[in-house]
Design a protein around this motif. Structure first.
Motif: not given
Length: 751
Positions: A583-590, A612-628
């Motif tokens: 399993r190949l997991v890819f983290h990307a800023f964009i 082989v399995s792959v996962a492409f994961l966009h990890i975004a800091e800039d987004h509209p959500f806030t959690v309370f």
């Protein structure tokens, strides 16, 4: 959450669907009267929606079911909010259309009078609205409208006026007022260039793109960045600058408190829900409930991931969630196998600071046993030697006669010459630095020039600032604890790993970052260096690899080559068989381009691995959500989410809080924002809960500091490499393509 549900209309949306044409789309958006709204549907089509009863459409009128066309409804709802903000009385200034952004009138300037700044120095509260589609379990997709508060700096004086106020202009980016590209928005400040000189009443510019190479002082304004804002405050207030900046920070912190922020956002959303808005002629925009658990509106699935268990013993017997406690109880993970028990350390410092630095090195190595907080925590009781089970270190000092790049380079070279004479290389270089050096160009920085000198000889570097030496005892001990953690990792040690999960799969986790080489901000001659960090599923740092500098369009091919080499290297080291599950997991800023994802898949298919399995994961800091978290309504960080709080927005999007209320050290920090995880449609491994939990675990696993990371280390480390390369490439004599750093790429030299 900072969102309110929108009711999907029960009546169809009138629309004309015509072939997509960029010029026609903008002509329709700008035409008078503004009786239609046009938006792109896909690569070949666009939708034109009537806003008035007799609107002229460029094609036959159709009726679309909004339940089937939920994305179109989301776009039209966002535009309806923009139109309403534009028509509000009272002088509200709408600064953006996508997403709709408006400056608040009630709190136009949040800077307190006690800060002693002129009224043209401001921080303005803005509200940003956005629409998103959610998928609650067992419910139809629905659209929500989010509202987020932001605070932006304003420097409302020309450079001519700033020069009169003794503000240094050279090296600063400046902007000029210009008409907006969108006719429905007022004029805006647009970047003009960077000041390289002054010629009478004119400023000489570089990095000016296609614009003029000079601009009048009385037409230029500092770019409203935090860096420029701080520079003006320091020029105006001199010795009182820190006090003023702290007062601004505290005022903003009051507004960022959880309960006040939630109340303000909900009040705004409820007020907006009572207005009369339409997404199209005859199709009203109706609002549901504010998004909260326990309301009538379906709420996304939520879960709190437990903090990652860390392993301090290859046998698996020594595990804890608390890294400092685990190290003190069990020692580092590789204690029995780590060979370099007597590290050789070269210290470069200013001659005038020798006494202070010598004491700090002793504390770094041996600890600060009498520093503890009210809970009895002793962050650096036994030092680098005791905590990491090392023996006496060999330390030698090399003094710089001044705080100049030349002096530091000379001292670093003397250290290397000494090592060459004895035939015993240094394991670590320690540089005494000053925070003020950050304002210097890399070519004139003692830190960067000395660091480059050491790295060329395969010696990692740890910095200690004189400002750290002047901290209170507990804060000083905490800073030394972080420095010792990073130092042990740079020496090649493994402080801890993530507790292994039962699995029959080989798993690699990649962080895909990049470093852009260009002259200035305009991107002239822009070249991209791909940065890939590679980890095992336990978080074992395996290596970092970099592509050569290539044009943006050539990046997918360069990345493909790099990944093949990295995977093959690990495959050989770990003796994978062709039939093994991988399993190949890819983290990307964009968000990865489809071409990049396809290049990775092609690379994997050519490796001769059958499962082989792959996962492409966009990890975004800039987004509209806030959690309370309304249940946590007391103390510092009230209403903040717990670390590990996860929210399933859809089958391919999750929110995860990598830092929580427990990590808030001061109220002015405000609530911690979660990261948004978005799975690429080319992924073949699609278990989002497993991927989200892995991201949360990797956020607890930084060897840079004992505090939690804002992003998983896959990307944090790639970001640190990019910062290091940016500084090193501006240092005289540094060869970006030199193999010097690659020789230690299996150690996190960049921490």
């Amino acid at each position: 959450m900072n969102a309110i549900a929108l009711v999907t209309p029960t009546v169809p949306i009138p629309v004309a669907i015509v072939p997509y044409d960029r010029e026609q789309l903008h002509m329709l958006l700008d035409r008078e009267p503004r009786d239609v709204y046009a938006t792109r549907l896909d690569d070949k089509r666009m939708a034109v929606v009537p806003l008035t009863e007799n609107a002229e459409l460029p094609g036959p009128r159709e009726q679309l079911d909004p339940r089937v066309n939920i994305r179109l409804f989301s776009t039209l709802a966002r535009e309806a909010v923009f139109r309403h903000l534009k028509t509000m009385p009272g002088g509200y200034r709408v600064t953006r259309r996508r997403p709709p952004t408006v400056e608040s009138i009630k709190q136009k300037n949040i800077i307190p009078a006690s800060a002693g700044l002129p009224d043209w120095m401001q921080k303005r509260r803005t509200l940003v609205f956005e629409t998103r589609t959610l998928s609650a379990s067992a419910h139809d997709d629905y659209v929500v409208l989010t509202c987020a508060e932001r605070f932006r700096p304003v420097i409302d004086r020309t450079c001519a006026a700033l020069a009169t106020a003794n503000v240094t202009l050279l090296g600063r980016y400046v902007s000029a007022w210009a008409p907006s590209h969108d006719q429905q928005l007022a004029e805006q400040l647009r970047l003009a260039g960077r000041i390289k000189g002054v010629d009478g009443d004119e400023l000489l510019l570089d990095d000016h793109g296609d614009g003029p190479d000079r601009i009048r002082k009385d037409s230029a304004y500092f770019e409203p960045s935090l860096r420029n804002f701080r520079a003006v405050v320091e020029a105006l207030k001199s010795d009182g600058a820190e006090r003023s900046l702290r007062q601004i920070q505290e005022a903003e912190g009051e507004l960022r408190k959880g309960k006040r922020q939630l109340d303000s956002i909900q009040k705004t959303l409820i007020w907006l829900s009572r207005q009369r808005l339409e997404v199209a002629w005859g199709v009203p925009l109706e609002f549901g409930a504010v998004l909260a658990q326990g309301s009538d509106q379906p709420f996304p699935f939520v879960e709190v991931f437990e903090k990652a268990r860390l392993s301090f013993d290859p046998s698996g017997s020594g595990t804890m969630s608390w890294p400092q406690g685990g190290l003190d109880r069990h020692g580092p993970y590789d204690s029995s196998s780590f060979e370099n028990k007597r590290p050789r350390i070269a210290v470069v410092c200013e001659a005038r600071e020798r006494g202070k630095v010598s004491a700090a090195i002793a504390d770094l190595l041996n600890g600060v046993p009498d520093a503890e907080n009210r809970n009895g925590l002793k962050p650096h009781e036994t030092g680098l030697l005791g905590r990491y089970k090392l023996q006496r270190a060999q330390v030698e000092f090399f003094e710089a006669t001044a705080d100049s790049a030349a002096s530091y380079t000379t001292a670093a070279r003397a250290a290397l010459a000494s090592a060459a004479e004895t035939g015993q290389p240094w394991d670590l270089g320690v540089l005494q630095v000053r925070r003020s050096w950050k304002e210097r160009l890399s070519s004139d920085s003692p830190y960067w020039t000395a660091k480059a000198t050491f790295l060329k000889r395969d010696v990692p570097v740890q910095a200690l600032s004189v400002e750290m030496l002047e901290m209170g005892k507990f804060e000083y001990a905490c800073a030394l604890a972080n420095a010792s953690l990073a130092s042990y990792a740079k020496l090649g040690g493994t402080p801890w790993l993530l507790q292994s999960r039962p699995s029959t799969d080989h798993e690699l986790v990649f962080g895909l970052g990049s470093h852009t080489r260009k002259d200035g901000r305009r991107g002239a001659g822009e070249r991209v260096v791909g940065i890939t960090t590679v980890f095992s599923s336990q978080g074992h740092y395996l290596l970092d690899a970099r592509t050569g500098a290539v044009a943006f369009e050539d990046y997918p091919t360069a990345l493909r080559t790099l990944l093949v080499e990295a995977i093959e290297r690990v495959r050989r080291d770990e003796a994978w068989r062709a039939s093994d599950a991988v399993r190949l997991v890819f983290h990307a800023f964009i968000q990865m381009r489809r071409e990049t994802a396809d290049a990775v898949i092609d690379a994997v298919e050519g490796l001769g691995l059958n499962r082989v399995s792959v996962a492409f994961l966009h990890i975004a800091e800039d987004h509209p959500f806030t959690v309370f978290d309304q249940a946590m309504d007391k103390g510092r960080g009230a209403y903040g989410p717990k670390r590990g709080q996860a929210v399933e927005l859809s089958s391919h999007e999750w929110l995860v809080s990598l830092t929580g209320r427990e990590q808030i050290n001061a109220q002015f920090q405000g609530l911690p924002d979660p990261v948004l995880l978005r799975l690429h449609d080319r992924s073949t491994f699609r278990d989002m809960r497993t991927l989200a939990k892995q991201v949360a675990d990797f956020g607890c696993h930084s060897w840079r500091t004992f505090g939690g990371a804002r992003v998983p280390i896959t990307l944090l480390y790639a970001d640190e490499i990019a910062k290091q390369l940016a500084g090193l490439e501006m240092t005289p004599g540094w060869d970006s393509d030199d193999a010097a750093v690659s020789r230690i790429m299996r150690r996190p030299w960049f921490l």
